[in-house]
Every structure is written in structure tokens, then in C-alpha cells.
Design an enzyme around this catalytic site. Sequence first.
Site, PDB file in Angstrom:
ATOM      1  N   PHE A   6       1.021  -1.197  -0.161  1.00 32.83           N
ATOM      2  CA  PHE A   6      -0.090  -0.127  -0.159  1.00 32.83           C
ATOM      3  C   PHE A   6       0.894   1.322   0.167  1.00 32.83           C
ATOM      4  O   PHE A   6       1.826   1.218   0.825  1.00 32.83           O
ATOM      5  CB  PHE A   6      -0.967   0.073   1.049  1.00 32.83           C
ATOM      6  CG  PHE A   6      -1.880   1.195   1.196  1.00 32.83           C
ATOM      7  CD1 PHE A   6      -2.893   0.919   0.107  1.00 32.83           C
ATOM      8  CD2 PHE A   6      -1.647   2.436   2.019  1.00 32.83           C
ATOM      9  CE1 PHE A   6      -3.915   1.923   0.370  1.00 32.83           C
ATOM     10  CE2 PHE A   6      -2.743   3.220   1.748  1.00 32.83           C
ATOM     11  CZ  PHE A   6      -3.697   3.302   1.234  1.00 32.83           C
ATOM     12  N   GLU A  64      -8.998   6.797   2.292  1.00 30.84           N
ATOM     13  CA  GLU A  64      -7.710   7.329   2.011  1.00 30.84           C
ATOM     14  C   GLU A  64      -7.253   8.659   2.381  1.00 30.84           C
ATOM     15  O   GLU A  64      -7.370   9.595   1.596  1.00 30.84           O
ATOM     16  CB  GLU A  64      -7.231   7.113   0.408  1.00 30.84           C
ATOM     17  CG  GLU A  64      -6.965   5.582   0.203  1.00 30.84           C
ATOM     18  CD  GLU A  64      -8.262   4.816  -0.185  1.00 30.84           C
ATOM     19  OE1 GLU A  64      -8.068   3.634  -0.541  1.00 30.84           O
ATOM     20  OE2 GLU A  64      -9.404   5.576  -0.504  1.00 30.84           O
ATOM     21  N   SER A  65      -6.952   9.039   3.666  1.00 29.20           N
ATOM     22  CA  SER A  65      -6.453  10.065   4.323  1.00 29.20           C
ATOM     23  C   SER A  65      -7.589  10.999   4.702  1.00 29.20           C
ATOM     24  O   SER A  65      -8.395  10.595   5.433  1.00 29.20           O
ATOM     25  CB  SER A  65      -5.416  10.792   3.463  1.00 29.20           C
ATOM     26  OG  SER A  65      -4.291   9.712   3.338  1.00 29.20           O
ATOM     27  N   CYS A  79      -3.944   8.977  -0.121  1.00 29.22           N
ATOM     28  CA  CYS A  79      -2.826   8.223  -0.338  1.00 29.22           C
ATOM     29  C   CYS A  79      -3.330   7.062  -1.336  1.00 29.22           C
ATOM     30  O   CYS A  79      -4.188   7.226  -2.038  1.00 29.22           O
ATOM     31  CB  CYS A  79      -2.328   7.600   0.964  1.00 29.22           C
ATOM     32  SG  CYS A  79      -3.563   6.629   1.702  1.00 29.22           S
ATOM     33  N   PHE A 234      -8.447   0.831  10.477  1.00 35.26           N
ATOM     34  CA  PHE A 234      -8.914   0.054   9.187  1.00 35.26           C
ATOM     35  C   PHE A 234      -8.674  -1.619   9.756  1.00 35.26           C
ATOM     36  O   PHE A 234      -7.955  -1.711  10.290  1.00 35.26           O
ATOM     37  CB  PHE A 234      -8.065   0.436   7.937  1.00 35.26           C
ATOM     38  CG  PHE A 234      -8.527   1.846   7.719  1.00 35.26           C
ATOM     39  CD1 PHE A 234      -9.500   1.818   6.589  1.00 35.26           C
ATOM     40  CD2 PHE A 234      -7.904   3.027   7.920  1.00 35.26           C
ATOM     41  CE1 PHE A 234      -9.893   3.392   6.293  1.00 35.26           C
ATOM     42  CE2 PHE A 234      -8.117   4.311   7.988  1.00 35.26           C
ATOM     43  CZ  PHE A 234      -9.180   4.485   6.712  1.00 35.26           C
ATOM     44  N   SER A 240      -6.362   6.354  10.884  1.00 34.29           N
ATOM     45  CA  SER A 240      -6.355   7.761  10.245  1.00 34.29           C
ATOM     46  C   SER A 240      -6.994   8.437  11.588  1.00 34.29           C
ATOM     47  O   SER A 240      -7.729   8.115  12.154  1.00 34.29           O
ATOM     48  CB  SER A 240      -7.240   7.871   9.079  1.00 34.29           C
ATOM     49  OG  SER A 240      -6.483   7.302   8.030  1.00 34.29           O
ATOM     50  N   HIS A 253      -1.789   9.747   9.583  1.00 33.78           N
ATOM     51  CA  HIS A 253      -2.240   8.483   8.790  1.00 33.78           C
ATOM     52  C   HIS A 253      -1.088   7.510   8.836  1.00 33.78           C
ATOM     53  O   HIS A 253      -0.073   8.044   8.692  1.00 33.78           O
ATOM     54  CB  HIS A 253      -2.573   8.834   7.408  1.00 33.78           C
ATOM     55  CG  HIS A 253      -3.650   9.805   7.288  1.00 33.78           C
ATOM     56  ND1 HIS A 253      -4.827   9.527   7.306  1.00 33.78           N
ATOM     57  CD2 HIS A 253      -3.627  11.278   6.924  1.00 33.78           C
ATOM     58  CE1 HIS A 253      -5.636  10.699   7.384  1.00 33.78           C
ATOM     59  NE2 HIS A 253      -4.684  11.723   7.125  1.00 33.78           N
ATOM     60  N   GLU A 257       2.630  -1.839   7.965  1.00 40.28           N
ATOM     61  CA  GLU A 257       3.161  -3.121   7.285  1.00 40.28           C
ATOM     62  C   GLU A 257       4.648  -3.048   7.021  1.00 40.28           C
ATOM     63  O   GLU A 257       5.276  -2.242   6.707  1.00 40.28           O
ATOM     64  CB  GLU A 257       2.498  -3.471   6.075  1.00 40.28           C
ATOM     65  CG  GLU A 257       1.086  -3.739   5.883  1.00 40.28           C
ATOM     66  CD  GLU A 257       0.160  -2.499   5.625  1.00 40.28           C
ATOM     67  OE1 GLU A 257      -0.760  -2.712   4.757  1.00 40.28           O
ATOM     68  OE2 GLU A 257       0.657  -1.499   5.889  1.00 40.28           O
TER      69      GLU A 257
END
Length: 361
Positions: A6, A64-65, A79, A234, A240, A253, A257
Site C-alpha cells: 500500500f 484514503e486520508s 494516499c 482499518f 487515520s 495516517h 506493514e
Amino acid sequence: MAESGFEGFEKRLELHFFGDDPVIHDMGLRLLDFDSLQEVLDAVQCTVVSAVGNQYFDAYVLSESSLFVYPTKIIIKTCGTTQLLKSVRPLINYAHDLGLTICSCRYTRGNFIFPKSQPFPHTSFKEEVIYLEDKLPITLCYRKATVMPSKMTSHAWHVFTACDQTQVVTPLPNMPDIAFTMEICMTDLDRVLARKFFRRPNDGKNGDTAGKEMTDLTGIGDINPGAIICDFAFDPCGYSMNGIDGDRYSTIHVTPEDGYSYASYECVGSVYDDQDDVVQMLKKVVQVFRPATMSVSTTCASHEVWTRVAHAIEPLGLKCRSCIMDEFPSAGTVVFQTFTVARRKYSAVDTRGGVELELGA
């Protein structure tokens, strides 16, 4: 989702508007209904997952953000493989329907971890600039695009600004020259700390509940204790947060991983703030994530803030490797600093004069 992982590094777009109607000026872009906002986000390829607001602005956590909507200013950072710049023309059109005219645009981002996975128009900074040049009205005739390098190939800062004639000689009406924006990008996070941003399988929690737990567990809530926090976790991992404190926002954010871990922190403030507060904020951010590499971009018309950055970060074991500055129409001075845990000499570069000065070991 990128093929290799990601993409954590965000693209950030900030648009400023003005209008003559005082009623519109008081609420402005906040009058946009949710369906209109979602239509813009559909073009970007993301959606709202949580929201909070006060008398000054509305803050949305996105898939996403984040999105921040003020009466005459809007900020979107996304992102992954989102197509952020596709929001420019719809936002200008919606603002026009409200009696607002764009007067300034600023687009910034770092180096993508997976650049080959980015879709048009984000395939290169050149393509992004060409796209912006085409979508912005000709009234924003003062334009500048620069890639600010560092001594690490993995970190560079891309900046595009455009404004009309009024913004060259006077400050933005809702972002006076004593205000600053600080954008922090962190990679190679401490693995133990990064694990706190993973959810347990089948935990039975929703994103809001799990997000609040992560905020408390990681110490994020202590970075600015006075802020109202809207957070989201998530599944199976990632986090976030938007914080609102009066007319100011902050946002975090996290992509935790291994192999491509990333976290960002962004906030706005004033040079009239207690500078010790800025130092303490930076220290808390570093302590939450303990990155091996980080960059700090400070946008401000004054030099009061960026000079404190290294003073705050270096005692925590990160050494400043490079410091470069440049001037942009309406935005003021952008200073880009990079830090790593290794020990080497670093330098400061003033791109206005092409001068590079060694600052220390």
C-alpha cells in the site's frame, strides 16, 4: 492497492477562494452538501468513513486520508492509488456555484514508495504539473513547480503553487503570513510500535471503536490533548485521525506493514504560538512512531518555526541530513528537512541563491 504494497505517501491539495457575499463568505464551501462532496471524492476514488466539525470547519476521515472544509479553503490529502488532482475542476465548479472564485492553489507530496503503481495524472511530477496547468484558470498566472531534493534518494519534496495577482502582494485572507503548515513523513517505523496499528482478527469492533483504542494505546491522544479527535482503524491494519482545535486541524495516517511502513503527521499553527509547544509536539510524534527516516516540510512566511525542528528531533536520536528552502508565490517559504538515525554530516541549501552550507556533524 499497489502491486507491492500500500502506498502510504500522500498527495496533498490546498485550494483558497474568495467571494463578495458576506453570507457566503461566512459559510462558503461548508454549504456544499454531502452528495456534492462525495461526487468529488468519487472522482478521486475514495469515500468518507468518519467526520467531525465545529464553528470553524468540517473534518472528514477518508478511506484514503483526510478532507478539511473551511468557508473559503479546502484541503484534501489522499494516499494509495487515488487520483487526487481530478478533484480540482469539480471543486472550482462547485465553488463558482456558491459565488466563490479560486485565488490560490498549492499541491505537495513526497516520493512515492511505489511510483510505477500510480495512475494518471500521478505517473510523474511533470504530468501532475501539466494536468494542474490545464485545469486551473488563467487568472492564477503566478505559478511555480519545484522538486526539492535531499541527500536521500527516497525523500524529495514536490511543490506546485499558483495564485492570482492579489495573492502575490497580500496574504491569503484566511491564512495570514504568521501561520504555518507542517507536513511530516516517516518511514521504517519501529516494528513493535507499528504492531499497535494492527487489529486482532474478528475483534468484533467497528472502525470508530477500534480507532479510539489505537489513539489511547499509542499515545496519539497526548500529542495535542486539547484537540477533539475523530479517529478510525482499518481492517486488518492502518489508522487515520483528524484533530480539531478551534480553527486548527491536525491529522495522522499510518500504514504499518513491514517493508513499507509509513506514518504522516500534519498540523497548522502560528508563529505567535509558544515555540516550546512546537518542540514538544514534534517530540511526541517521533516517540509514537520512532521512524528510522523522516522528513519535515514547513510552509510559512516567517522563519520562526522551521529553525526549531532539528532542535526538537535530534535529541531523540535522529540526525538532520539536509535542509533546503525555496520561495513560492503566496505560500511563502517552504523548508524541507530530512532526518535519519545514522550519523553523517548534513547541509543547508538555499535554492534561491544556489548556496550550500555545511551546518554540522
